[in-house]
Design a protein around this motif. Structure first.
Motif, PDB file in Angstrom:
ATOM      1  N   LEU A 284       0.891  -1.148   0.000  1.00  0.00           N
ATOM      2  CA  LEU A 284       0.000   0.000   0.000  1.00  0.00           C
ATOM      3  C   LEU A 284       0.934   1.204   0.000  1.00  0.00           C
ATOM      4  N   THR A 285       0.960   1.944  -1.097  1.00  0.00           N
ATOM      5  CA  THR A 285       1.895   3.066  -1.222  1.00  0.00           C
ATOM      6  C   THR A 285       1.150   4.347  -1.581  1.00  0.00           C
ATOM      7  N   GLU A 286       1.863   5.465  -1.443  1.00  0.00           N
ATOM      8  CA  GLU A 286       1.293   6.784  -1.726  1.00  0.00           C
ATOM      9  C   GLU A 286      -0.038   6.931  -1.002  1.00  0.00           C
ATOM     10  N   SER A 287      -0.089   6.371   0.193  1.00  0.00           N
ATOM     11  CA  SER A 287      -1.351   6.301   0.924  1.00  0.00           C
ATOM     12  C   SER A 287      -1.590   7.565   1.743  1.00  0.00           C
ATOM     13  N   THR A 288      -2.640   8.254   1.389  1.00  0.00           N
ATOM     14  CA  THR A 288      -3.095   9.416   2.141  1.00  0.00           C
ATOM     15  C   THR A 288      -4.605   9.273   2.299  1.00  0.00           C
ATOM     16  N   GLU A 289      -5.213  10.216   2.936  1.00  0.00           N
ATOM     17  CA  GLU A 289      -6.668  10.196   3.053  1.00  0.00           C
ATOM     18  C   GLU A 289      -7.334  10.393   1.692  1.00  0.00           C
ATOM     19  N   GLU A 290      -6.606  10.961   0.729  1.00  0.00           N
ATOM     20  CA  GLU A 290      -7.185  11.250  -0.589  1.00  0.00           C
ATOM     21  C   GLU A 290      -7.054  10.114  -1.590  1.00  0.00           C
ATOM     22  N   GLY A 291      -6.142   9.177  -1.337  1.00  0.00           N
ATOM     23  CA  GLY A 291      -5.990   8.074  -2.280  1.00  0.00           C
ATOM     24  C   GLY A 291      -4.792   7.219  -1.953  1.00  0.00           C
ATOM     25  N   PHE A 292      -4.586   6.169  -2.768  1.00  0.00           N
ATOM     26  CA  PHE A 292      -3.474   5.260  -2.531  1.00  0.00           C
ATOM     27  C   PHE A 292      -3.262   4.377  -3.753  1.00  0.00           C
ATOM     28  N   THR A 293      -2.147   3.647  -3.738  1.00  0.00           N
ATOM     29  CA  THR A 293      -1.869   2.617  -4.735  1.00  0.00           C
ATOM     30  C   THR A 293      -1.722   1.292  -3.991  1.00  0.00           C
ATOM     31  N   PHE A 294      -2.456   0.271  -4.442  1.00  0.00           N
ATOM     32  CA  PHE A 294      -2.401  -1.059  -3.838  1.00  0.00           C
ATOM     33  C   PHE A 294      -1.871  -2.025  -4.887  1.00  0.00           C
ATOM     34  N   THR A 295      -0.825  -2.791  -4.544  1.00  0.00           N
ATOM     35  CA  THR A 295      -0.264  -3.765  -5.471  1.00  0.00           C
ATOM     36  C   THR A 295      -0.281  -5.144  -4.824  1.00  0.00           C
ATOM     37  N   LEU A 296      -0.791  -6.114  -5.566  1.00  0.00           N
ATOM     38  CA  LEU A 296      -0.812  -7.511  -5.154  1.00  0.00           C
ATOM     39  C   LEU A 296       0.105  -8.261  -6.107  1.00  0.00           C
ATOM     40  N   TYR A 297       1.169  -8.850  -5.566  1.00  0.00           N
ATOM     41  CA  TYR A 297       2.162  -9.548  -6.378  1.00  0.00           C
ATOM     42  C   TYR A 297       1.785 -11.021  -6.517  1.00  0.00           C
ATOM     43  N   PRO A 298       2.239 -11.684  -7.591  1.00  0.00           N
ATOM     44  CA  PRO A 298       1.919 -13.104  -7.757  1.00  0.00           C
ATOM     45  C   PRO A 298       2.486 -13.948  -6.623  1.00  0.00           C
ATOM     46  N   ARG A 299       1.822 -15.031  -6.355  1.00  0.00           N
ATOM     47  CA  ARG A 299       2.269 -15.982  -5.335  1.00  0.00           C
ATOM     48  C   ARG A 299       3.582 -16.613  -5.800  1.00  0.00           C
ATOM     49  N   THR A 300       4.532 -16.690  -4.883  1.00  0.00           N
ATOM     50  CA  THR A 300       5.814 -17.316  -5.185  1.00  0.00           C
ATOM     51  C   THR A 300       6.091 -18.397  -4.148  1.00  0.00           C
ATOM     52  N   GLY A 301       7.046 -19.252  -4.449  1.00  0.00           N
ATOM     53  CA  GLY A 301       7.468 -20.240  -3.477  1.00  0.00           C
ATOM     54  C   GLY A 301       7.220 -21.654  -3.931  1.00  0.00           C
ATOM     55  N   GLU A 302       7.367 -22.538  -2.988  1.00  0.00           N
ATOM     56  CA  GLU A 302       7.293 -23.968  -3.246  1.00  0.00           C
ATOM     57  C   GLU A 302       6.480 -24.608  -2.137  1.00  0.00           C
ATOM     58  N   TRP A 303       5.652 -25.542  -2.510  1.00  0.00           N
ATOM     59  CA  TRP A 303       4.822 -26.252  -1.541  1.00  0.00           C
ATOM     60  C   TRP A 303       5.462 -27.592  -1.266  1.00  0.00           C
ATOM     61  N   GLY A 304       5.397 -28.030  -0.021  1.00  0.00           N
ATOM     62  CA  GLY A 304       5.902 -29.361   0.312  1.00  0.00           C
ATOM     63  C   GLY A 304       5.146 -30.421  -0.468  1.00  0.00           C
ATOM     64  N   GLU A 305       5.825 -31.482  -0.823  1.00  0.00           N
ATOM     65  CA  GLU A 305       5.168 -32.551  -1.566  1.00  0.00           C
ATOM     66  C   GLU A 305       4.169 -33.268  -0.677  1.00  0.00           C
ATOM     67  N   LYS A 306       3.114 -33.772  -1.292  1.00  0.00           N
ATOM     68  CA  LYS A 306       2.150 -34.570  -0.531  1.00  0.00           C
ATOM     69  C   LYS A 306       2.867 -35.817  -0.040  1.00  0.00           C
ATOM     70  N   LYS A 307       2.749 -36.050   1.230  1.00  0.00           N
ATOM     71  CA  LYS A 307       3.477 -37.156   1.848  1.00  0.00           C
ATOM     72  C   LYS A 307       2.801 -38.496   1.550  1.00  0.00           C
ATOM     73  N   THR A 308       3.595 -39.536   1.482  1.00  0.00           N
ATOM     74  CA  THR A 308       3.072 -40.892   1.351  1.00  0.00           C
ATOM     75  C   THR A 308       3.516 -41.664   2.574  1.00  0.00           C
ATOM     76  N   ALA A 309       2.970 -42.832   2.741  1.00  0.00           N
ATOM     77  CA  ALA A 309       3.318 -43.650   3.906  1.00  0.00           C
ATOM     78  C   ALA A 309       4.820 -43.890   3.977  1.00  0.00           C
ATOM     79  N   GLU A 310       5.485 -44.042   2.828  1.00  0.00           N
ATOM     80  CA  GLU A 310       6.923 -44.301   2.826  1.00  0.00           C
ATOM     81  C   GLU A 310       7.734 -43.111   3.332  1.00  0.00           C
ATOM     82  N   ALA A 311       7.185 -41.917   3.240  1.00  0.00           N
ATOM     83  CA  ALA A 311       7.934 -40.719   3.623  1.00  0.00           C
ATOM     84  C   ALA A 311       7.882 -40.462   5.128  1.00  0.00           C
TER      85      ALA A 311
END
Length: 162
Positions: free
Chosen positions: A64-91
Motif C-alpha cells: 500500500l503506497t502513496e497512501s493518504t486520506e485522498e488516495g493510494f496505490t495497492f499492489t498484489l504480487y503473484p504468489r511465489t514459493g514452493e509447496w511441500g510434496e504430498k506425503k506418502t506412507a513411505e515418507a
C-alpha cells in the motif's frame, strides 16, 4: 464487534477452519486501511508438517503506497514459493504417525481469489487507468481479484477518494 486498525494496515481474513489439514478452496478477504504506507506478506504452508522450516511455503506480497486520506496505490504480487510434496506412507516414520494423519496431509490450497475491502469511499482503477467494478456500502469499497489475474502478474490498483 468493532475492529480497531491503525492507518496503513492490510489485514487478511479467511473462512474459519477447524483443523490445519481441513480441505480449503477459499477466497481471502483483504481489509485495507489507508492513510499510511504498508507492506504485508501472506505466508501459507500446508499446516501439518515441518516443511516450512525448509522454506516450503507460498508467499504473496502486497503493498500500500502513496497512501493518504485522498488516495493510494495497492499492489498484489503473484504468489511465489514452493509447496511441500504430498506425503506418502513411505515418507513418514510410521511408528510416529497414524495412517489417518498421512491420508489427510493436504495438497497446496487453491486460492480462488481475493476480495478487497477498502475502508473508505474510493473510485478504483487498474494500472492502465480503467475503472474497476466496485461495490460501496457503509463506508467500505469492495472489489474482487480473480485467481487467474493474480497468478498471471503483479496487479496494481489506484484509488482516489470520492
Amino acid at each position: 464487534i468493532p475492529i480497531y486498525a491503525r492507518a496503513g494496515e492490510i489485514i487478511p481474513l479467511g473462512r474459519e477452519v477447524e483443523y490445519t489439514a481441513q480441505e480449503q478452496d477459499y477466497a481471502l478477504t483483504l481489509n485495507v486501511y489507508t492513510g499510511a504506507d504498508a507492506r504485508f506478506t501472506l505466508y501459507e504452508d500446508e499446516g501439518t508438517t515441518y516443511d516450512y522450516e525448509e522454506g516450503k511455503v507460498f508467499e504473496t506480497k502486497m503493498t500500500l503506497t502513496e497512501s493518504t486520506e485522498e488516495g493510494f496505490t495497492f499492489t498484489l504480487y503473484p504468489r511465489t514459493g514452493e509447496w511441500g510434496e504430498k506425503k506418502t506412507a513411505e515418507a513418514y516414520d510410521i511408528a510416529n504417525m497414524s495412517e489417518n494423519h498421512i491420508a489427510n496431509v493436504p495438497d497446496a490450497p487453491d486460492v480462488s481469489g481475493f476480495r478487497v475491502l477498502v475502508h473508505g469511499a474510493y473510485a478504483i482503477t487498474d494500472a492502465e487507468g480503467k475503472p474497476v467494478s466496485t461495490v460501496a456500502s457503509e463506508g467500505v469499497t469492495a472489489f474482487r481479484i480473480s485467481k487467474e489475474a493474480h497468478k498471471a502478474r503483479a496487479l496494481t490498483f489506484r484509488a482516489v477518494k470520492r
